[in-house]
Design an enzyme around this catalytic site. Sequence first.
Site, PDB file in Angstrom:
ATOM      1  N   TYR A 120       0.771  -1.201   0.220  1.00 57.27           N
ATOM      2  CA  TYR A 120       0.071  -0.181  -0.150  1.00 57.27           C
ATOM      3  C   TYR A 120       0.889   1.171  -0.014  1.00 57.27           C
ATOM      4  O   TYR A 120       0.220   2.451  -0.366  1.00 57.27           O
ATOM      5  CB  TYR A 120      -0.976  -0.079   1.298  1.00 57.27           C
ATOM      6  CG  TYR A 120      -2.141  -1.223   1.296  1.00 57.27           C
ATOM      7  CD1 TYR A 120      -2.104  -1.954   0.135  1.00 57.27           C
ATOM      8  CD2 TYR A 120      -2.584  -1.226   2.450  1.00 57.27           C
ATOM      9  CE1 TYR A 120      -3.106  -2.977   0.240  1.00 57.27           C
ATOM     10  CE2 TYR A 120      -3.613  -2.314   2.357  1.00 57.27           C
ATOM     11  CZ  TYR A 120      -3.819  -3.025   1.359  1.00 57.27           C
ATOM     12  OH  TYR A 120      -4.786  -4.176   1.310  1.00 57.27           O
TER      13      TYR A 120
ATOM     14  N   LYS B 142       3.688 -15.154   2.673  1.00 59.29           N
ATOM     15  CA  LYS B 142       3.610 -16.300   1.692  1.00 59.29           C
ATOM     16  C   LYS B 142       5.168 -16.453   1.240  1.00 59.29           C
ATOM     17  O   LYS B 142       5.306 -16.051  -0.049  1.00 59.29           O
ATOM     18  CB  LYS B 142       2.915 -15.348   0.436  1.00 59.29           C
ATOM     19  CG  LYS B 142       2.582 -16.134  -0.788  1.00 59.29           C
ATOM     20  CD  LYS B 142       1.514 -16.905  -0.571  1.00 59.29           C
ATOM     21  CE  LYS B 142       0.980 -17.765  -1.770  1.00 59.29           C
ATOM     22  NZ  LYS B 142       0.268 -18.922  -1.672  1.00 59.29           N
TER      23      LYS B 142
ATOM     24  N   ASP C 179      -2.907 -18.267   2.560  1.00 60.04           N
ATOM     25  CA  ASP C 179      -3.867 -18.782   1.861  1.00 60.04           C
ATOM     26  C   ASP C 179      -4.355 -19.559   2.661  1.00 60.04           C
ATOM     27  O   ASP C 179      -5.786 -19.990   3.182  1.00 60.04           O
ATOM     28  CB  ASP C 179      -3.801 -19.105   0.485  1.00 60.04           C
ATOM     29  CG  ASP C 179      -2.285 -19.850   0.446  1.00 60.04           C
ATOM     30  OD1 ASP C 179      -1.343 -19.743   1.405  1.00 60.04           O
ATOM     31  OD2 ASP C 179      -1.880 -20.444  -0.643  1.00 60.04           O
TER      32      ASP C 179
ATOM     33  N   ASP D 111      -4.824  -6.590   6.343  1.00 52.72           N
ATOM     34  CA  ASP D 111      -6.010  -5.855   5.821  1.00 52.72           C
ATOM     35  C   ASP D 111      -7.194  -7.016   5.636  1.00 52.72           C
ATOM     36  O   ASP D 111      -8.126  -6.658   6.161  1.00 52.72           O
ATOM     37  CB  ASP D 111      -5.720  -5.095   4.605  1.00 52.72           C
ATOM     38  CG  ASP D 111      -6.988  -4.191   4.183  1.00 52.72           C
ATOM     39  OD1 ASP D 111      -7.880  -4.025   5.114  1.00 52.72           O
ATOM     40  OD2 ASP D 111      -6.933  -3.718   3.131  1.00 52.72           O
TER      41      ASP D 111
ATOM     42  N   ASP E  74     -10.292  -8.354   8.487  1.00 53.83           N
ATOM     43  CA  ASP E  74     -11.845  -8.347   8.006  1.00 53.83           C
ATOM     44  C   ASP E  74     -12.620  -9.539   8.275  1.00 53.83           C
ATOM     45  O   ASP E  74     -13.572  -9.834   8.644  1.00 53.83           O
ATOM     46  CB  ASP E  74     -12.001  -7.518   6.732  1.00 53.83           C
ATOM     47  CG  ASP E  74     -12.086  -5.973   6.893  1.00 53.83           C
ATOM     48  OD1 ASP E  74     -11.915  -5.611   7.826  1.00 53.83           O
ATOM     49  OD2 ASP E  74     -12.426  -5.527   5.811  1.00 53.83           O
TER      50      ASP E  74
END
Length: 361
Positions: free
Chosen positions: A146, A195, A227, A251, A255
């Site tokens: 980001y 990852k 994942d 992020d 959520d």
Amino acid sequence: MELKITCIPGDGIGPEIVAEAKKTLDAVAEKYGHDMHYTDILMGGASIDVHGVPLTDEAIETARSADAVLMGSIGGDTTTSPWYKLAPNLRPEAGLLAIRKALNLFANLRPAVLYEELAQACPLKTDISARGFDMLIMRELTGGLYFGERKTVEENGVRKAIDTLTYDENEIRRIAIKGFEIARKRRKKVTSVDKANVLDSSRLWRAVVEEVAKDYPDVVLEHMLVDNCAMQLVKDPAQFDVILTENMFGDILSDEASMVTGSIGMLSSASLNDTKFGLYEPSHGSAPDIAGQDKANPIATILSASMMLRYSFDLDKEADAIDNAVKQVLKDGYRTGDIMSVGCEQVGCKKMGDLIVERIK
Ligand code: NAD
């Protein structure tokens, strides 16, 4: 202990829920012999209306001079409020980004707790929700994809977009230290999510987290690919204590973790810098649809105040007093409208604050 707290009531339900959180803090202060000093600042729409900008330099300085910041929420109805006709850098949310940047708040903490009494709101299968869960997502907030360089170019008539994911070892080390420190106050387990089978940034992340782990032999460290973590959150959320992860993964996962609790009015959060300073706020927004009607659930803000006592002031006993009072109120069958269920008594925002205060005293 003297505690200097800057409060940001903000917009919508913000002033109502912050008032209830202050009430709980005052009850704790009285019981345990602390002095709370509050200074309010304007941010978001409330600041736009008075100063024409969502956050002034003076407000930032007031926040900086406090030991911690307690915030309600900011923003209005994004389709009807005149605040959203302004340029993006003058809208309410710009205030939040500005204060995070000014105060160097790089670590975001979001607990996701399933209370036994609210288990019916959990969208997971009952055999999973019956086990309950109590995890905390520790997300890096100021680096990664980001904040990397980005551009869109055209090559031979084909549009191409490039985003860059960068982390240096210092950025990883400081968030990892926060993660292990906080795990020490909980069940002493860190799940570092990356990852590393694909990304170089994740391989560095994993290596630095392992270096930091050597200083915390009492904390169990495990690594999990992002994942797999997304699947495990819905398959077996009880396995997690602290999930430590980079910006974009955090992020998405935070959520997901919030959603499986099923109750937005219950979710607290904190953003910390590399001192004990932090900004504490509910995970939800300013709920303009119910503002000023005494309908808001103040518990997320009250639990944010509890996090403030625990993480900025090391007042664990006092934080436990708030957490236990919240659990007791739920056990006693009181609910605000958003978490109401059959057989319970529905109460407003103020009454919910009073009931929690009674159980602290
Ligand atoms: P929201 O979280 O404000 O509301 C979503 C739904 O949940 C609404 O129906 C609302 O009534 C309900 N709700 C939220 N908090 C509640 C509470 N404590 N008690 C009872 N019900 C509650 O999200 P939104 O409607 O998408 O956003 C409204 C405004 O809030 C927007 O301006 C948005 O930008 C802003 N916002 C601010 C923050 C923040 O201050 N950090 C975070 C998210 C959204």
